[in-house]
Write an enzyme that holds these catalytic residues in place. Structure first.
Site, short mmCIF file in Angstrom:
data_model
loop_
_atom_site.label_atom_id
_atom_site.label_comp_id
_atom_site.label_asym_id
_atom_site.label_seq_id
_atom_site.Cartn_x
_atom_site.Cartn_y
_atom_site.Cartn_z
N LYS A 56 -54.89 16.87 42.19
CA LYS A 56 -55.78 16.30 41.21
C LYS A 56 -55.56 14.58 41.55
CE LYS A 56 -54.55 18.01 37.47
NZ LYS A 56 -53.38 19.06 37.81
N ARG B 120 -39.85 15.09 40.66
CA ARG B 120 -40.18 15.12 38.94
C ARG B 120 -39.45 16.22 38.61
NH1 ARG B 120 -46.63 14.90 38.16
NH2 ARG B 120 -45.94 16.56 36.75
N ARG C 163 -45.75 25.91 33.68
CA ARG C 163 -46.84 25.07 33.37
C ARG C 163 -48.21 25.91 34.10
NH1 ARG C 163 -44.78 20.39 37.09
NH2 ARG C 163 -46.83 19.65 36.88
N ARG D 85 -57.19 18.59 28.94
CA ARG D 85 -56.53 19.85 29.27
C ARG D 85 -56.66 20.87 28.39
NH1 ARG D 85 -52.24 17.11 32.95
NH2 ARG D 85 -51.34 18.49 34.02
N ARG E 239 -43.14 18.06 46.66
CA ARG E 239 -43.81 16.94 46.12
C ARG E 239 -42.79 15.91 45.59
NH1 ARG E 239 -48.32 16.50 41.02
NH2 ARG E 239 -46.56 17.85 40.08
P1 ADP Z 1 -49.70 17.60 37.25
O1 ADP Z 1 -50.40 16.47 38.03
O2 ADP Z 1 -48.70 18.44 37.97
O3 ADP Z 1 -50.80 18.64 36.74
P2 ADP Z 1 -49.52 15.69 34.99
O4 ADP Z 1 -48.54 14.48 35.60
O5 ADP Z 1 -50.94 15.66 35.00
O6 ADP Z 1 -48.72 17.04 35.92
O7 ADP Z 1 -48.78 16.18 33.51
C1 ADP Z 1 -47.35 16.15 33.59
C2 ADP Z 1 -47.03 16.81 32.20
O8 ADP Z 1 -47.44 15.89 31.24
C3 ADP Z 1 -47.77 18.16 31.62
O9 ADP Z 1 -47.26 19.25 32.05
C4 ADP Z 1 -47.86 17.83 30.16
O10 ADP Z 1 -46.73 18.29 29.23
C5 ADP Z 1 -48.07 16.37 29.93
N1 ADP Z 1 -49.60 16.06 29.66
C6 ADP Z 1 -50.18 15.41 30.95
N2 ADP Z 1 -51.75 15.12 30.38
C7 ADP Z 1 -51.75 16.11 29.26
C8 ADP Z 1 -52.99 16.29 28.46
N3 ADP Z 1 -54.09 15.83 28.49
N4 ADP Z 1 -52.69 16.98 27.36
C9 ADP Z 1 -51.33 17.31 26.93
N5 ADP Z 1 -50.14 17.19 27.93
C10 ADP Z 1 -50.47 16.45 28.85
P1 ADP Z 2 -51.85 17.50 40.75
O1 ADP Z 2 -52.07 16.04 40.39
O2 ADP Z 2 -53.04 18.02 40.69
O3 ADP Z 2 -50.55 18.13 40.13
P2 ADP Z 2 -51.00 16.35 43.39
O4 ADP Z 2 -51.99 15.26 43.78
O5 ADP Z 2 -49.58 15.47 42.88
O6 ADP Z 2 -51.68 17.36 42.37
O7 ADP Z 2 -50.53 17.32 44.58
C1 ADP Z 2 -49.41 18.10 44.50
C2 ADP Z 2 -48.59 18.02 45.76
O8 ADP Z 2 -49.06 18.84 46.76
C3 ADP Z 2 -48.14 16.65 46.20
O9 ADP Z 2 -47.01 16.75 46.62
C4 ADP Z 2 -49.34 16.39 47.22
O10 ADP Z 2 -48.75 15.28 48.35
C5 ADP Z 2 -49.65 17.89 47.74
N1 ADP Z 2 -50.87 17.85 48.27
C6 ADP Z 2 -52.03 17.49 47.53
N2 ADP Z 2 -53.17 18.06 47.99
C7 ADP Z 2 -52.81 18.89 49.11
C8 ADP Z 2 -53.43 19.47 50.15
N3 ADP Z 2 -55.10 19.38 50.14
N4 ADP Z 2 -52.87 20.09 50.92
C9 ADP Z 2 -51.49 20.18 50.98
N5 ADP Z 2 -50.77 19.45 50.06
C10 ADP Z 2 -51.40 18.88 49.17
#
Ligand code: ADP
Ligand code: ADP
Ligand code: ZN
Length: 208
Positions: free
Chosen positions: A9, A156, A167, A84, A123
């Protein structure tokens, strides 16, 4: 952007935001910035984030609605990691409807759980600007250093394997129902997130 943690995302939201010249709003980034700055909001959010749980809706919804009413959001914005939960989606729909607007597209990036665990291990994130990298799939030009702002990259805290599993279960329970919510609203678009990043971006551009 919808999708499991690690689906890509953030990676795709950043590209779309750049291409469209609109802000990329990540609730995770806002929480992490608050934790770093030591604010009350940050202290509260950290308790939940560290154990892979969601920050409560009471905190998250108000924060997001404030953010989308800032000046830079007038021409649109891309939401990454919000909504979410169903109550978050309902509150967003209601707030936008009151202004005569709506979510134009909900892009669901589909990636099976097995791939996610592997991705999260590699990541690396920039604590300063929020850019994300992957040691194998998207390495920075200089190892350990952010291409965008030159800061040192970090793993992270919530990307450890046990927390990732938690998660993922939270995702399936609380966030996945949003797919049906946005399908019903007629704005759901689905992409195969197992393809490489450039291909996923092309697929999203084609859909939009
Ligand atoms: P990822 O990109 O791996 O999905 P995020 O950076 O979006 O992780 O979120 C990290 C953490 O921040 C989540 O596991 C949650 O604890 C919190 N968080 C982020 N967005 C929301 C949301 N919309 N509602 C509740 N918790 C959130
Ligand atoms: P999210 O915001 O959904 O948690 P991220 O964009 O941070 O996800 O991506 C999670 C990890 O996977 C990062 O290390 C990113 O560089 C890698 N990643 C993202 N898209 C791809 C893809 N299409 N193929 C392989 N690795 C990816
Ligand atoms: Zn950076």
């Amino acid at each position: 952007m919808l999708g499991a943690p690690g689906a890509g995302k953030g990676t795709q939201a950043q590209r779309i935001a750049e291409a469209c010249g609109i802000p990329h709003i990540s609730t995770g980034d806002i929480f992490r910035a608050n934790i770093k700055a030591g604010t009350e909001l940050g202290k509260k959010a950290k308790e939940y984030m560290d154990r892979g749980a969601l920050v409560p809706d009471e905190v998250t919804i108000g924060m997001l609605l404030d953010r989308i009413h800032e000046k830079d959001c007038e021409k649109g914005y891309i939401l990454d990691g919000f909504p979410r939960t169903i109550p978050q989606a309902e509150n967003l729909t209601k707030a936008l409807a009151e202004e005569g607007t709506r979510v134009d597209a909900a892009i669901d990036i589909e990636v099976p759980d097995e791939n996610i665990v592997k991705r999260m291990g590699g990541r690396r994130a920039c604590p300063k600007c929020g850019a994300t990298y992957h040691v194998q799939f998207n390495p920075p030009k200089k190892e350990g250093i952010c291409d965008v702002c030159g800061s040192s990259l970090v793993v992270r805290e919530d990307d450890r394997p046990e927390t990732v599993k938690k998660r993922l279960s939270v995702y399936h329970e609380q966030t996945e129902p949003l797919i049906a919510y946005y399908r019903k609203a007629g704005v759901l678009k689905t992409v195969d997130g197992t393809k490489d990043m450039d291909q996923v971006f092309e697929d999203i551009q084609a859909l939009l």
